[in-house]
Scaffold this motif. Structure first.
Motif, PDB file in Angstrom:
ATOM      1  N   TRP A  47       0.864  -1.023  -0.171  1.00 30.35           N
ATOM      2  CA  TRP A  47      -0.382   0.170  -0.033  1.00 30.35           C
ATOM      3  C   TRP A  47       0.901   1.166   0.031  1.00 30.35           C
ATOM      4  CZ3 TRP A  47      -4.939   1.066  -0.654  1.00 30.35           C
ATOM      5  CH2 TRP A  47      -5.071   2.189   0.764  1.00 30.35           C
ATOM      6  N   PRO A  48       0.570   2.147  -0.730  1.00 33.09           N
ATOM      7  CA  PRO A  48      -0.929   2.506  -1.663  1.00 33.09           C
ATOM      8  C   PRO A  48      -0.074   2.158  -3.263  1.00 33.09           C
ATOM      9  CG  PRO A  48       0.535   4.616  -1.232  1.00 33.09           C
ATOM     10  CD  PRO A  48       0.826   4.395  -0.561  1.00 33.09           C
ATOM     11  N   GLU A  49       0.936   1.558  -3.045  1.00 33.29           N
ATOM     12  CA  GLU A  49       1.766   1.793  -4.826  1.00 33.29           C
ATOM     13  C   GLU A  49       1.042   0.515  -5.729  1.00 33.29           C
ATOM     14  OE1 GLU A  49       3.795   1.962  -1.601  1.00 33.29           O
ATOM     15  OE2 GLU A  49       4.709   3.879  -2.106  1.00 33.29           O
ATOM     16  N   ARG A  50       0.547  -0.338  -5.499  1.00 28.62           N
ATOM     17  CA  ARG A  50      -0.193  -1.372  -5.478  1.00 28.62           C
ATOM     18  C   ARG A  50      -0.293  -2.608  -5.278  1.00 28.62           C
ATOM     19  NH1 ARG A  50       5.726  -2.251  -5.009  1.00 28.62           N
ATOM     20  NH2 ARG A  50       6.321  -4.930  -4.551  1.00 28.62           N
TER      21      ARG A  50
ATOM     22  N   PHE B  34     -11.234   3.003   8.477  1.00 27.12           N
ATOM     23  CA  PHE B  34     -10.814   2.151   7.970  1.00 27.12           C
ATOM     24  C   PHE B  34     -10.970   4.051   7.010  1.00 27.12           C
ATOM     25  CE2 PHE B  34     -11.274  -2.075   9.649  1.00 27.12           C
ATOM     26  CZ  PHE B  34     -10.030  -3.032   9.155  1.00 27.12           C
ATOM     27  N   GLU B  35      -9.757   4.108   6.364  1.00 26.43           N
ATOM     28  CA  GLU B  35      -9.919   5.225   5.217  1.00 26.43           C
ATOM     29  C   GLU B  35     -10.177   4.700   4.194  1.00 26.43           C
ATOM     30  OE1 GLU B  35      -6.819   8.797   3.987  1.00 26.43           O
ATOM     31  OE2 GLU B  35      -6.270   8.041   5.568  1.00 26.43           O
ATOM     32  N   LYS B  36      -9.361   3.961   3.742  1.00 25.58           N
ATOM     33  CA  LYS B  36     -10.059   3.246   2.345  1.00 25.58           C
ATOM     34  C   LYS B  36      -9.286   1.342   2.495  1.00 25.58           C
ATOM     35  CE  LYS B  36      -8.774   7.630   0.285  1.00 25.58           C
ATOM     36  NZ  LYS B  36      -9.619   7.923  -1.232  1.00 25.58           N
ATOM     37  N   PHE B  37     -10.728   1.518   2.159  1.00 30.09           N
ATOM     38  CA  PHE B  37     -11.042  -0.261   1.851  1.00 30.09           C
ATOM     39  C   PHE B  37     -11.148  -1.068   0.142  1.00 30.09           C
ATOM     40  CE2 PHE B  37     -13.510  -4.342   3.260  1.00 30.09           C
ATOM     41  CZ  PHE B  37     -12.569  -4.519   4.399  1.00 30.09           C
ATOM     42  N   ASP B  38     -10.802  -1.809   0.410  1.00 31.41           N
ATOM     43  CA  ASP B  38     -10.595  -2.159  -1.601  1.00 31.41           C
ATOM     44  C   ASP B  38      -9.882  -3.740  -1.421  1.00 31.41           C
ATOM     45  OD1 ASP B  38     -11.938  -3.420  -3.613  1.00 31.41           O
ATOM     46  OD2 ASP B  38     -10.167  -1.941  -4.665  1.00 31.41           O
TER      47      ASP B  38
ATOM     48  N   LYS C 206     -16.609  -9.378   9.908  1.00 30.34           N
ATOM     49  CA  LYS C 206     -15.674 -10.006   8.468  1.00 30.34           C
ATOM     50  C   LYS C 206     -15.633  -8.965   7.710  1.00 30.34           C
ATOM     51  CE  LYS C 206     -14.606 -14.591   6.783  1.00 30.34           C
ATOM     52  NZ  LYS C 206     -14.914 -15.776   6.808  1.00 30.34           N
ATOM     53  N   TYR C 207     -14.843  -8.707   6.975  1.00 34.17           N
ATOM     54  CA  TYR C 207     -15.443  -7.596   5.656  1.00 34.17           C
ATOM     55  C   TYR C 207     -14.349  -7.832   4.866  1.00 34.17           C
ATOM     56  CZ  TYR C 207     -16.408  -5.642  10.494  1.00 34.17           C
ATOM     57  OH  TYR C 207     -17.068  -4.874  11.745  1.00 34.17           O
ATOM     58  N   CYS C 208     -15.373  -7.667   3.295  1.00 34.07           N
ATOM     59  CA  CYS C 208     -14.595  -7.129   2.394  1.00 34.07           C
ATOM     60  C   CYS C 208     -15.142  -6.500   1.075  1.00 34.07           C
ATOM     61  CB  CYS C 208     -14.616  -8.560   2.023  1.00 34.07           C
ATOM     62  SG  CYS C 208     -16.052  -9.648   1.746  1.00 34.07           S
ATOM     63  N   GLY C 209     -14.938  -6.274   0.173  1.00 35.62           N
ATOM     64  CA  GLY C 209     -15.470  -5.749  -0.006  1.00 35.62           C
ATOM     65  C   GLY C 209     -14.731  -4.135  -0.975  1.00 35.62           C
ATOM     66  N   ASP C 210     -15.419  -3.006  -1.306  1.00 37.28           N
ATOM     67  CA  ASP C 210     -15.071  -2.145  -1.263  1.00 37.28           C
ATOM     68  C   ASP C 210     -15.611  -0.711  -0.907  1.00 37.28           C
ATOM     69  OD1 ASP C 210     -17.244  -1.280  -2.485  1.00 37.28           O
ATOM     70  OD2 ASP C 210     -16.409  -1.325  -4.945  1.00 37.28           O
ATOM     71  N   SER C 211     -16.190  -0.818   0.020  1.00 40.66           N
ATOM     72  CA  SER C 211     -16.524   0.216   1.448  1.00 40.66           C
ATOM     73  C   SER C 211     -15.845  -0.133   2.673  1.00 40.66           C
ATOM     74  CB  SER C 211     -18.489  -0.411   1.505  1.00 40.66           C
ATOM     75  OG  SER C 211     -18.904   0.619   0.029  1.00 40.66           O
TER      76      SER C 211
ATOM     77  N   THR D 128      -6.367 -10.077  -6.087  1.00 39.36           N
ATOM     78  CA  THR D 128      -6.196  -8.815  -4.600  1.00 39.36           C
ATOM     79  C   THR D 128      -6.812  -8.298  -5.599  1.00 39.36           C
ATOM     80  OG1 THR D 128      -4.442  -8.675  -6.885  1.00 39.36           O
ATOM     81  CG2 THR D 128      -3.629 -10.897  -4.246  1.00 39.36           C
ATOM     82  N   ALA D 129      -6.725  -6.650  -4.897  1.00 38.51           N
ATOM     83  CA  ALA D 129      -7.248  -5.908  -4.839  1.00 38.51           C
ATOM     84  C   ALA D 129      -6.115  -4.703  -4.588  1.00 38.51           C
ATOM     85  CB  ALA D 129      -8.507  -5.593  -4.300  1.00 38.51           C
ATOM     86  N   ASP D 130      -6.769  -3.324  -3.773  1.00 39.33           N
ATOM     87  CA  ASP D 130      -5.460  -1.988  -3.691  1.00 39.33           C
ATOM     88  C   ASP D 130      -5.109  -2.604  -2.193  1.00 39.33           C
ATOM     89  OD1 ASP D 130      -5.593  -1.328  -6.205  1.00 39.33           O
ATOM     90  OD2 ASP D 130      -8.164   0.063  -5.451  1.00 39.33           O
ATOM     91  N   GLY D 131      -6.122  -2.722  -1.456  1.00 47.27           N
ATOM     92  CA  GLY D 131      -6.071  -3.119   0.041  1.00 47.27           C
ATOM     93  C   GLY D 131      -6.334  -2.056   1.135  1.00 47.27           C
TER      94      GLY D 131
END
Length: 420
Positions: A175-178, A202-206, A234-239, A262-265
């Motif tokens: 994070w946050p490069e890739r 959580f500020e950013k979540f993906d 337990k959390y996932c997704g982009d919210s 994988t995703a942004d994180g």
């Protein structure tokens, strides 16, 4: 005197060739295989540990403990090269536990089956590995490599650790490069002073999206170890999850990615908050009930006549969640029933926290009045209700609950596509 027999000049060469052929025909010495004992104390920059008798089948009814130490000022990185233990969704029979430190440390994870976890990192220069087997074995065990790493190197390749400062941040590797890498397991253990709580945002979540967060996910627990009874969500997704406040002075955040997408994180922030300020700093909401007024309405609610009203169709839209499942645990606490439901199907999820263990899924619910609606362990039900902030389902006397039979699936599947 008879003449001497003619001398054969090739005889010495033939004898030499025969000796060489005989030597080549002998079986070669078997290659040396490392053998592993049951546990031990190991140290150094790197090395290997393995289950007793590996690569043969590990023995039954054993508990083996390895204490790993790398040079002072570094952290331990453990990477499984091979894993083959009796498989169970909850790792109840044969398993490997990994802990920070050599005694009374936080458990980083428990593993079984054949799926290798990502690199596991301690928060100091010591780590404890313990393998337990029951009476019935089923596998070759494990082999793992440990190595020393600089603590600052974890940001790029590893993650996790103990966080004790009054505020701070944590994020996925890269994070946050890739994108975060595949096959990673991270655990952050946040510890506040005894008289304080922890606020988490959580500020950013993906994180890879899945309806049940089965593949990549973040799980948050009250306390210092992975315990489903203390799991907040337990959390996932982009919210990003809603802000979380600990019950006491410890939180554990676990991040896991599988070996596929994988995703942004994410990046998260925490800060300590004094307990005594909670009543003045938490703004009231329309669903908050003052503590002094909770008991009487609940008693009055539970004294009413218990009778189911309406139908599956009429209750569907007014419910936050609609599930079918089997009651696998049911415990009475303070007049309410706390139950775990092994899910048959989910028709309406809302914010209900659903736990995934292998192919099995489950959810936790609270029946506010233990006798109404009445549910019993081992039986199948259609359950509708509301969802608390921590993701548990809440079932009131006016919630719709009925025995589930296969013929009910048709109407529930039709309602699943209904717009409320």
């Amino acid at each position: 005197m008879p003449p001497a027999a003619p001398r054969c000049p090739l005889l010495p060469l033939l004898l030499l060739l025969l000796l060489l052929l005989l030597a080549a025909a002998r079986p070669a010495a078997p290659p040396h295989r490392p053998t592993f004992a049951c546990g031990g104390v190991v140290s150094g920059e790197s090395g290997f540990i393995g289950s007793e008798g590996f690569p043969g089948v590990y023995p039954p009814n054993s508990k083996c403990t390895w204490k790993i130490t790398v040079p002072e000022g570094k952290v331990v990185v453990l990477s499984f090269r091979y894993l083959d233990l009796e498989s169970d969704n909850l790792c109840r029979y044969d398993f490997v536990d990994i802990y920070n430190g050599h005694a009374n440390g936080q458990r980083i994870g428990r593993f079984c089956g054949t799926v290798k976890p990502g690199a596991l990192v301690s928060n100091s220069n010591t780590m404890l590995v313990q393998m337990t087997s029951d009476a019935n074995t089923a596998g070759s065990g494990f082999i793992a490599k440990f190595s020393a790493a600089e603590p600052h190197e974890r940001g790029a390749q590893y993650c996790g650790g103990r966080l004790e400062k009054p505020s701070g941040s944590f994020q996925t590797p890269n994070w946050p490069e890739r994108d975060y890498p595949a096959g990673v397991t991270c655990s952050w253990h946040i510890v506040a002073p005894k008289n304080q709580l922890i606020e988490l945002k959580f500020e950013k979540f993906d994180v890879e999206r899945d309806n049940y967060c089965r593949y990549d996910y973040v799980a948050v627990f009250n306390g210092g170890e992975i315990n489903d009874a203390k799991r907040i969500g337990k959390y996932c997704g982009d919210s990003p999850p809603a802000p979380i406040l600990s019950e006491k002075n410890e939180l554990l955040i676990q991040f896991l990615s599988d070996l596929s997408l994988t995703a942004d994180g994410f990046i998260g922030h925490y800060k300590f908050r004094p307990k005594k300020l909670l009543t003045t700093t938490v703004p009231p909401t329309t669903t908050t009930v003052p503590p002094t007024s909770i008991v009487k309405p609940t008693v009055a609610l539970c004294q009413q006549k218990c009778k189911r009203s309406g139908t599956v169709e009429s209750n569907y839209c007014s419910s936050n969640f609609v599930i079918t499942g089997t009651v696998i645990t049911a415990i009475t606490r303070a007049g309410s029933l706390h139950a775990t439901i092994s899910l048959i199907n989910v028709y309406k999820e809302g914010n209900l926290a659903i736990q995934q263990a292998g192919k099995s899924m489950s959810a936790k619910i609270i029946v506010v009045c233990k006798q109404c609606p009445l549910i019993r362990r081992g039986l199948n039900y259609i359950i509708m209700g509301q969802v608390e902030e921590d993701g548990r389902g809440k079932v009131f006397p006016n919630s719709f609950v009925m025995s589930f039979k296969t013929k009910n699936s048709k109407i529930l599947n039709a309602l699943k596509n209904k717009t409320c």
